[in-house]
Scaffold this active site. Structure first.
Site, PDB file in Angstrom:
ATOM      1  N   SER A 173      -7.264  14.969 -10.874  1.00  0.00           N
ATOM      2  CA  SER A 173      -6.138  14.843  -9.951  1.00  0.00           C
ATOM      3  C   SER A 173      -4.853  15.305 -10.639  1.00  0.00           C
ATOM      4  CB  SER A 173      -6.042  13.396  -9.456  1.00  0.00           C
ATOM      5  OG  SER A 173      -5.188  13.314  -8.342  1.00  0.00           O
ATOM      6  N   LYS A 225      11.431   7.806   8.971  1.00  0.00           N
ATOM      7  CA  LYS A 225      11.863   7.184   7.719  1.00  0.00           C
ATOM      8  C   LYS A 225      10.774   6.266   7.181  1.00  0.00           C
ATOM      9  CE  LYS A 225      14.560   5.881   4.409  1.00  0.00           C
ATOM     10  NZ  LYS A 225      14.838   6.809   3.289  1.00  0.00           N
TER      11      LYS A 225
END
Length: 347
Positions: A173, A225
């Protein structure tokens, strides 16, 4: 019985805290006594000198035995070793120099700042024929944190310095995000590589709170948001936006890897899967098999090799707090790595 167990647990915790304090103080005292550089300075280790000292001790040991044949073999090897060192020079007569850095990544890639400072120091002294070897170990972590670490390592390539990454155990990763930027990527046969994917999970206890008549109000300025929330009620629009954000990060990850290793089949290797070193070589994720010790042992025959590490300055109190925090984080890290390892052991 319960009170006794509680008192025993508290006593054990106090013992651990005392042991941490003692260890830190002892470490500070020993550091002053052994002549190592103070915190905030660079530690430099001449790996050639260390190797030659060990070889000298081996020669002395072999010479003290009744087997001169063994002595002659070691002496012959040492002569060849010295000859190779003198032979590998550029046209100006400058000896090739290999700089060795270490990066052991946690979830937050906490070493990225230190790595950046080490690279800044190297860029001031490295020559065009030098090489930087990064010994990298990391199962990955936060996207922005490993993006920072990868950007720091990329500065070497931008400056025209040859780079090699050696992976002995894992570069998955975010760890592979860093590793793929090297000119040469070397990994041990059973090192874990790849995991080019993105994962995120958010627990939600809204229904539990609702059953207990607990209301949670969430107010935002900006439609997205907050997409998913821990306490409030999630909706399909928020979930869809969350998935879109993950896909955007995945596309950026794939693009970054493809730029640095263009021969890779991204559709095949960007599935989030991990591979062992021998498999990774066949897929083009790495360039050759071998351990960091093996790679550096070869470099010692022809180059001047120096290990470099920045020892950052910190107070006793901050080191104590860091030790406690690190202990807790490592506990979480072990759980996460165990879950990740279940995927690595799928074969």
């Amino acid at each position: 019985m319960g009170d006794v167990l509680k008192e025993l647990a508290m006593f054990s915790a106090q013992l651990v805290l005392v042991a941490v304090v003692v260890a830190i103080v002892a470490s500070a005292v020993l550091r002053r006594r052994d002549g190592s550089p103070p915190l905030g300075q660079l530690q430099l280790e001449d790996m050639n000198a260390r190797h030659e000292l060990r070889l000298k001790r081996l020669k002395q040991h072999v010479g003290s035995q009744e087997t001169p044949k063994g002595w002659s073999k070691v002496t012959l090897w040492f002569g060849k070793h010295r000859g190779r060192k003198q032979a590998d020079k550029n046209q100006d007569g400058a000896e090739a120099h290999v700089w060795v850095l270490d990066f052991h990544g946690d979830l937050k890639a906490s070493g990225a700042g230190r790595l950046g400072k080490e690279i800044s120091a190297l860029l001031d002294v490295a020559e065009a024929n030098d090489e930087v070897v990064l010994k990298l170990e990391s199962p990955g972590g936060l996207v922005h944190a490993y993006g920072h670490a990868a950007a720091e390592f990329d500065r070497l390539k931008q400056a025209g310095i040859s780079t090699t990454v050696c992976v002995d155990r894992v570069a998955a990763s975010g760890g592979y995000l860093m590793a793929c930027g090297a000119d040469k990527l070397v990994a041990a046969p059973f090192a874990v590589l790849g995991s080019i994917g993105v994962i995120a999970q958010v627990p939600n206890i809204h229904r539990l709170l609702k059953r207990h008549d607990i209301d949670v109000e969430l107010h935002t300025a900006g439609r997205y948001k907050r997409t998913l929330t821990l306490l409030g009620e999630n909706d399909d629009a928020g979930r869809e936006k969350f998935r879109e954000d993950l896909e955007t990060v995945h596309q950026l990850f794939k693009h970054y890897v493809a730029e640095r290793r263009p021969a890779l089949d991204m559709e095949q290797i960007a599935s989030g899967e991990s591979w062992y070193g021998s498999e990774a070589l066949a897929l083009g994720l790495i360039d050759e098999l071998g351990t960091s010790e093996q790679y550096l042992a070869e470099k010692l025959k022809s180059s001047r090799v120096t290990a470099l590490r920045l020892v950052e300055r910190s107070s006793l109190a901050s080191r104590l707090g860091m030790a406690v925090s690190l202990g807790m984080e490592r506990g979480v890290q072990r759980v996460i790595e165990s879950l990740e390892a279940s995927g690595w052991h799928k074969r």
